[in-house]
Design an enzyme around this catalytic site. Structure first.
Site, PDB file in Angstrom:
ATOM      1  CB  CYS A   1      53.242  35.256  33.599  1.00  0.00           C
ATOM      2  SG  CYS A   1      53.472  33.612  32.920  1.00  0.00           S
TER       3      CYS A   1
ATOM      4  CG  HIS B   1      37.025  42.174  22.231  1.00  0.00           C
ATOM      5  ND1 HIS B   1      36.110  41.223  22.612  1.00  0.00           N
ATOM      6  CD2 HIS B   1      37.998  42.173  23.170  1.00  0.00           C
ATOM      7  CE1 HIS B   1      36.493  40.681  23.756  1.00  0.00           C
ATOM      8  NE2 HIS B   1      37.646  41.236  24.112  1.00  0.00           N
TER       9      HIS B   1
ATOM     10  CB  SER C   1      48.128  35.262  30.790  1.00  0.00           C
ATOM     11  OG  SER C   1      46.972  35.751  31.449  1.00  0.00           O
TER      12      SER C   1
END
Length: 137
Positions: A84, A69, A64
Protein backbone atom coordinates in the site's frame (compact mmCIF):
# COMPACT_ATOMS: atom_id res chain seq x y z
CA UNK A 1 2.21 -0.37 -5.64
CA UNK A 2 1.83 -3.84 -7.09
CA UNK A 3 4.79 -5.43 -8.87
CA UNK A 4 4.73 -8.85 -10.47
CA UNK A 5 7.90 -10.51 -11.68
CA UNK A 6 7.77 -13.44 -14.11
CA UNK A 7 11.27 -14.93 -14.13
CA UNK A 8 12.71 -17.22 -16.80
CA UNK A 9 15.88 -19.26 -17.30
CA UNK A 10 16.51 -19.68 -13.58
CA UNK A 11 18.77 -22.18 -11.87
CA UNK A 12 16.66 -25.31 -11.12
CA UNK A 13 18.61 -26.08 -7.91
CA UNK A 14 17.93 -22.60 -6.55
CA UNK A 15 14.29 -22.62 -7.68
CA UNK A 16 13.71 -25.96 -5.95
CA UNK A 17 15.43 -25.02 -2.69
CA UNK A 18 12.83 -24.69 0.07
CA UNK A 19 15.31 -23.05 2.47
CA UNK A 20 16.45 -20.53 -0.15
CA UNK A 21 12.85 -19.40 -0.68
CA UNK A 22 12.21 -19.31 3.08
CA UNK A 23 15.37 -17.26 3.73
CA UNK A 24 14.55 -14.94 0.83
CA UNK A 25 11.07 -14.25 2.18
CA UNK A 26 12.48 -13.79 5.69
CA UNK A 27 15.01 -11.07 4.73
CA UNK A 28 13.47 -9.61 1.56
CA UNK A 29 10.85 -7.33 3.19
CA UNK A 30 13.50 -5.48 5.18
CA UNK A 31 15.79 -5.27 2.14
CA UNK A 32 13.10 -3.49 0.10
CA UNK A 33 11.88 -1.21 2.91
CA UNK A 34 8.86 -3.20 4.06
CA UNK A 35 7.79 -4.35 7.53
CA UNK A 36 7.54 -8.12 8.00
CA UNK A 37 4.67 -9.07 10.34
CA UNK A 38 4.71 -12.86 10.00
CA UNK A 39 7.16 -15.65 9.53
CA UNK A 40 7.38 -16.90 5.95
CA UNK A 41 5.08 -19.78 5.08
CA UNK A 42 6.82 -21.98 2.50
CA UNK A 43 5.77 -25.30 1.02
CA UNK A 44 6.99 -27.74 -1.59
CA UNK A 45 4.22 -28.96 -3.85
CA UNK A 46 3.74 -31.48 -6.60
CA UNK A 47 1.62 -30.57 -9.59
CA UNK A 48 -0.66 -32.86 -11.58
CA UNK A 49 2.25 -33.30 -14.00
CA UNK A 50 5.45 -34.40 -12.20
CA UNK A 51 7.48 -31.67 -13.93
CA UNK A 52 5.20 -28.98 -12.45
CA UNK A 53 6.51 -29.40 -8.90
CA UNK A 54 7.94 -26.40 -7.11
CA UNK A 55 8.14 -24.25 -4.02
CA UNK A 56 5.52 -21.69 -3.02
CA UNK A 57 5.70 -19.27 -0.16
CA UNK A 58 4.43 -15.99 1.16
CA UNK A 59 5.13 -13.53 3.92
CA UNK A 60 2.72 -10.99 5.33
CA UNK A 61 4.03 -7.46 5.55
CA UNK A 62 2.41 -4.46 7.23
CA UNK A 63 2.04 -3.03 3.73
CA UNK A 64 0.32 -6.21 2.39
CA UNK A 65 2.17 -9.36 1.15
CA UNK A 66 4.96 -10.91 -0.90
CA UNK A 67 4.48 -14.29 -2.62
CA UNK A 68 6.85 -16.56 -4.55
CA UNK A 69 5.98 -19.57 -6.74
CA UNK A 70 8.77 -21.56 -8.40
CA UNK A 71 8.80 -24.13 -11.18
CA UNK A 72 12.31 -25.64 -11.12
CA UNK A 73 11.85 -28.03 -14.06
CA UNK A 74 10.78 -25.07 -16.20
CA UNK A 75 13.38 -22.63 -14.83
CA UNK A 76 10.58 -20.22 -13.87
CA UNK A 77 9.45 -18.19 -10.88
CA UNK A 78 6.46 -15.90 -10.33
CA UNK A 79 6.80 -13.21 -7.65
CA UNK A 80 4.05 -10.91 -6.40
CA UNK A 81 4.90 -7.84 -4.29
CA UNK A 82 1.80 -5.97 -3.17
CA UNK A 83 2.25 -2.87 -1.04
CA UNK A 84 0.00 0.00 0.00
CA UNK A 85 3.06 2.25 -0.21
CA UNK A 86 5.46 2.93 -3.04
CA UNK A 87 8.93 1.39 -3.18
CA UNK A 88 11.90 1.31 -5.53
CA UNK A 89 11.09 -1.69 -7.70
CA UNK A 90 14.51 -1.88 -9.44
CA UNK A 91 16.48 -3.22 -6.43
CA UNK A 92 13.50 -5.43 -5.53
CA UNK A 93 13.60 -6.99 -9.01
CA UNK A 94 17.41 -7.29 -8.96
CA UNK A 95 17.29 -9.26 -5.68
CA UNK A 96 14.87 -11.78 -7.24
CA UNK A 97 17.02 -12.08 -10.38
CA UNK A 98 20.10 -12.74 -8.22
CA UNK A 99 18.34 -15.17 -5.85
CA UNK A 100 17.33 -17.49 -8.70
CA UNK A 101 20.01 -16.64 -11.32
CA UNK A 102 17.33 -15.58 -13.80
CA UNK A 103 18.24 -14.93 -17.43
CA UNK A 104 15.20 -12.78 -18.17
CA UNK A 105 12.12 -11.28 -16.56
CA UNK A 106 8.78 -9.83 -17.49
CA UNK A 107 7.73 -7.20 -14.94
CA UNK A 108 4.38 -5.50 -14.47
CA UNK A 109 3.88 -2.53 -12.18
CA UNK A 110 0.61 -1.00 -11.08
CA UNK A 111 0.47 2.11 -8.93
CA UNK A 112 -1.92 1.43 -6.07
CA UNK A 113 -2.36 1.97 -2.40
CA UNK A 114 -2.30 4.98 -0.14
CA UNK A 115 -0.29 7.21 -2.48
CA UNK A 116 -2.45 6.44 -5.52
CA UNK A 117 -4.87 9.29 -6.33
CA UNK A 118 -8.38 8.57 -5.18
CA UNK A 119 -9.80 11.50 -7.16
CA UNK A 120 -11.19 10.19 -10.45
CA UNK A 121 -9.95 13.14 -12.53
CA UNK A 122 -6.42 12.75 -11.13
CA UNK A 123 -6.35 8.98 -11.66
CA UNK A 124 -7.52 8.90 -15.31
CA UNK A 125 -4.14 9.92 -16.84
CA UNK A 126 -2.36 7.35 -14.66
CA UNK A 127 -4.79 4.61 -15.63
CA UNK A 128 -4.33 5.36 -19.33
CA UNK A 129 -0.55 5.30 -18.96
CA UNK A 130 -0.65 2.00 -17.04
CA UNK A 131 -2.96 0.47 -19.64
CA UNK A 132 -0.52 1.40 -22.42
CA UNK A 133 2.39 -0.05 -20.41
CA UNK A 134 0.62 -3.36 -19.83
CA UNK A 135 -1.15 -3.74 -23.18
CA UNK A 136 1.09 -5.17 -25.91
CA UNK A 137 1.35 -3.07 -29.05
Amino acid sequence: MHVTIDGFGGNPAQLGNLELVRNLLDRYPDEIGMTKISVPNVFEYAGVKPEDWGVSGFVLIAESHIAVHTFPEHGQVWVDIFSCKGFDEIPAIDKIVDAFSLRSTRVHKLERGLEYPHNVDASIPLNRTERREVTPV
